[in-house]
Design an enzyme around this catalytic site. Sequence first.
Site, PDB file in Angstrom:
ATOM      1  N   GLU A  50       0.858  -1.187   0.000  1.00 52.04           N
ATOM      2  CA  GLU A  50       0.000   0.000   0.000  1.00 52.04           C
ATOM      3  C   GLU A  50       0.894   1.237   0.000  1.00 52.04           C
ATOM      4  O   GLU A  50       1.943   1.255   0.661  1.00 52.04           O
ATOM      5  CB  GLU A  50      -0.903   0.020   1.234  1.00 52.04           C
ATOM      6  CG  GLU A  50      -1.721   1.301   1.328  1.00 52.04           C
ATOM      7  CD  GLU A  50      -2.939   1.203   2.240  1.00 52.04           C
ATOM      8  OE1 GLU A  50      -2.974   0.299   3.082  1.00 52.04           O
ATOM      9  OE2 GLU A  50      -3.837   2.054   2.085  1.00 52.04           O
ATOM     10  N   CYS A 244      -6.746   0.789   2.789  1.00 54.18           N
ATOM     11  CA  CYS A 244      -7.734   1.884   2.792  1.00 54.18           C
ATOM     12  C   CYS A 244      -7.601   2.767   1.560  1.00 54.18           C
ATOM     13  O   CYS A 244      -8.548   3.460   1.188  1.00 54.18           O
ATOM     14  CB  CYS A 244      -7.571   2.732   4.048  1.00 54.18           C
ATOM     15  SG  CYS A 244      -7.965   1.870   5.564  1.00 54.18           S
ATOM     16  N   ASN A 376     -12.283  -3.436   0.586  1.00 57.92           N
ATOM     17  CA  ASN A 376     -11.312  -3.600   1.666  1.00 57.92           C
ATOM     18  C   ASN A 376     -11.950  -3.145   2.960  1.00 57.92           C
ATOM     19  O   ASN A 376     -12.478  -2.030   3.028  1.00 57.92           O
ATOM     20  CB  ASN A 376     -10.063  -2.743   1.401  1.00 57.92           C
ATOM     21  CG  ASN A 376      -9.120  -2.748   2.592  1.00 57.92           C
ATOM     22  OD1 ASN A 376      -8.528  -3.769   2.920  1.00 57.92           O
ATOM     23  ND2 ASN A 376      -8.980  -1.605   3.262  1.00 57.92           N
ATOM     24  N   GLU A 377     -11.909  -3.981   3.966  1.00 59.08           N
ATOM     25  CA  GLU A 377     -12.392  -3.619   5.300  1.00 59.08           C
ATOM     26  C   GLU A 377     -13.761  -2.952   5.263  1.00 59.08           C
ATOM     27  O   GLU A 377     -14.034  -2.040   6.042  1.00 59.08           O
ATOM     28  CB  GLU A 377     -11.379  -2.721   6.022  1.00 59.08           C
ATOM     29  CG  GLU A 377     -10.110  -3.454   6.407  1.00 59.08           C
ATOM     30  CD  GLU A 377      -9.258  -2.726   7.440  1.00 59.08           C
ATOM     31  OE1 GLU A 377      -9.510  -1.535   7.694  1.00 59.08           O
ATOM     32  OE2 GLU A 377      -8.348  -3.368   7.980  1.00 59.08           O
TER      33      GLU A 377
END
Length: 659
Positions: A50, A244, A376-377
């Site tokens: 990331e 994120c 994601n998440e």
Amino acid sequence: MKRIITSLLFVSMSIISLSVKAQVSQTPLKIDLSVKGADVQPTMWGLFFEDINFAADGGLYAEKLKNYSFEFDNPMMGWNRVEENQANGYTYAMSYTVAGPNKKYIQLKRLNAIGTLGLQNSGFRGIGLQKGETYRLTFQARKVSGNAQLVAQLIGSEKALLGTAVQKQLTSEWTGYELSIPCSETDKNARFRLLIEGEGTIDVDMVSLFPYSTWKDRKRGMRKDIVQLLADMQPGFLRFPGGCIVEGFDLENRYQWKKTIGDMAGREVRVNRWNTEFGHRPTPDYYQSFGIGFFEYFQLAEDIGAAPLPILSCGLACQFNSGEIVQMGADLEPYIQDAVDLIEFANAPANTQWGSVRAEMGHPAPFNLRFIGVGNENWGPQYIERAKAFAEVIKARYPDVTIVSTSGPSPEGKEFDYLWGELKKMNAEIIDEHYYRQPEWFRENANRYDKYDRNGPKVFAGEYAAQSVFTVSPDNQNNWNCALSEAAFMTGLERNADVVHMASYAPLLAHVDAWQWKPDLIWFDNLSAFGTPNYYVQKMFSTNRGSYVVPVTHDNHSVSGQDNLFASAVVDTATHELIVKIVNTAQNSRKINIDLAGKFKLAAKGTITEMAADDLAVINSIEEPQKIAPAESEFEPGKKSLVIEVKGQSFSVAKIKIK
Ligand code: AHR
């Protein structure tokens, strides 16, 4: 007298500790080689990348200049005006004067020919330059008036001139120029200057400085030292681009892969979501140039032998931030289309719409994408609704592409249970779990997957790292306590290779002067990079993956913390080796007796790779990059057993050939 007693005490204590060293563990282990357990997936141990902590711009991406195209919100961020010794002139950041994503450029105007006038770039917390290296400067420019020339300079931290090059002739049309600048000294904190000499006006854009020596010597390439550390891990997969960052703090800020491919001028610079995320680490100069875009991620994965695992927004922005949501139906379609087009970009022949884009970028052969992540998440029914819509379309078009779904940010609790329940009903293939927890959690949860449904979805332990303080604490350390606890946990992942198909530590990279999140697997400054103890633990697993699991037991139970021991074992059918991983969290060293059952013949010698430290707080650093690192030794087995001496607080990988 007192001194004599003290030294007697010392002698007797040494004897005690010597005898402790020779102690044989009361926990004899057994490995039954006749029981072939689960296959270990080639994707088992991989990387999570990331662009956080300056991982891409200012890190892996070898570009030396920050805000190279003047596209930051403040077009002068990273650049200072230089006006010395009575020079007289102007620099203008021109806003929105041309169409397209590359909207801004700079104008240098000189009114006299004396002194020094121009711009200075301070790089990413300084510019790292190497003596003997030559740097490639590229820029776009056009002469507006007069006969001025451009001079490029490498300036050391003590203001010495370390290298220079001149562009004398400029045309009045926008033209790309390239200059070579040899560097005379190594400097971690250098500056770059672009000066205008003579009298006149010149427009300048896309000023970029790279070493010639990059990973595979590619133009606009990646840092060799960092990629080498990744390649050395022999990772099974590369997940990108996050995290994120995929979701964005709102949908506009989400990661949009189509804007990250093709010519650099078409890659729209945008603010990095980690720019403002943490009050304790504001980073206003953190933007994404997308010099590493989706093509480069696929290429990197291919270079290091990793399966590419791209992950895309599911139409839900980060639920810790805005939680902005795309409505189901027509509004969501472009998001799903992005996924379908991405599969085509990666896999379709060069004569297709997206395959041709890949081919034009220099890769006619497919990238062999087999996995794609959706979200994601994310959590809640909103996620499930969207995940279903993605799965319907992707599976209809590309049944062989495996979808990775998310189980949210937490490894337990109401939301986690809800998502797992719903995803199971959907026959989800792989579910991504994240755990940023204290070291104790990792040791206590080494048996987490012993209890999972063997017939349910597979698990991607997609982001995990032991937190020495608490999640996102700036005081977190990549210390041995954390790494050892992760090793203990990872024996549980390996033992459950029938359920766990992928695992990756997170985050991967961090700049020592520009991080936002700790801990991280690999740290770097502008000249060098080092692996943390956690890195070595990951590497010891991934370079000793093996082919299938063989059970390691104590009293018929898996070895998951009893008597401070954790263990797992695999057989490698290519090298004909038995590979045993042992974590000893006790302070004392001890001999571990492992009885071997089954029909086999052992080689006369085996090797042990071991990491150990008396001090659980020990860390590596730029100054001491190998303060704690694996060391190798040999051992001799018994006829039907292995007796392995492991140090206190150690992680060992023992390997021996078997026939
Ligand atoms: O790894 C850092 C962040 O932690 C990731 O972006 C996110 O997925 C998680 O919350």
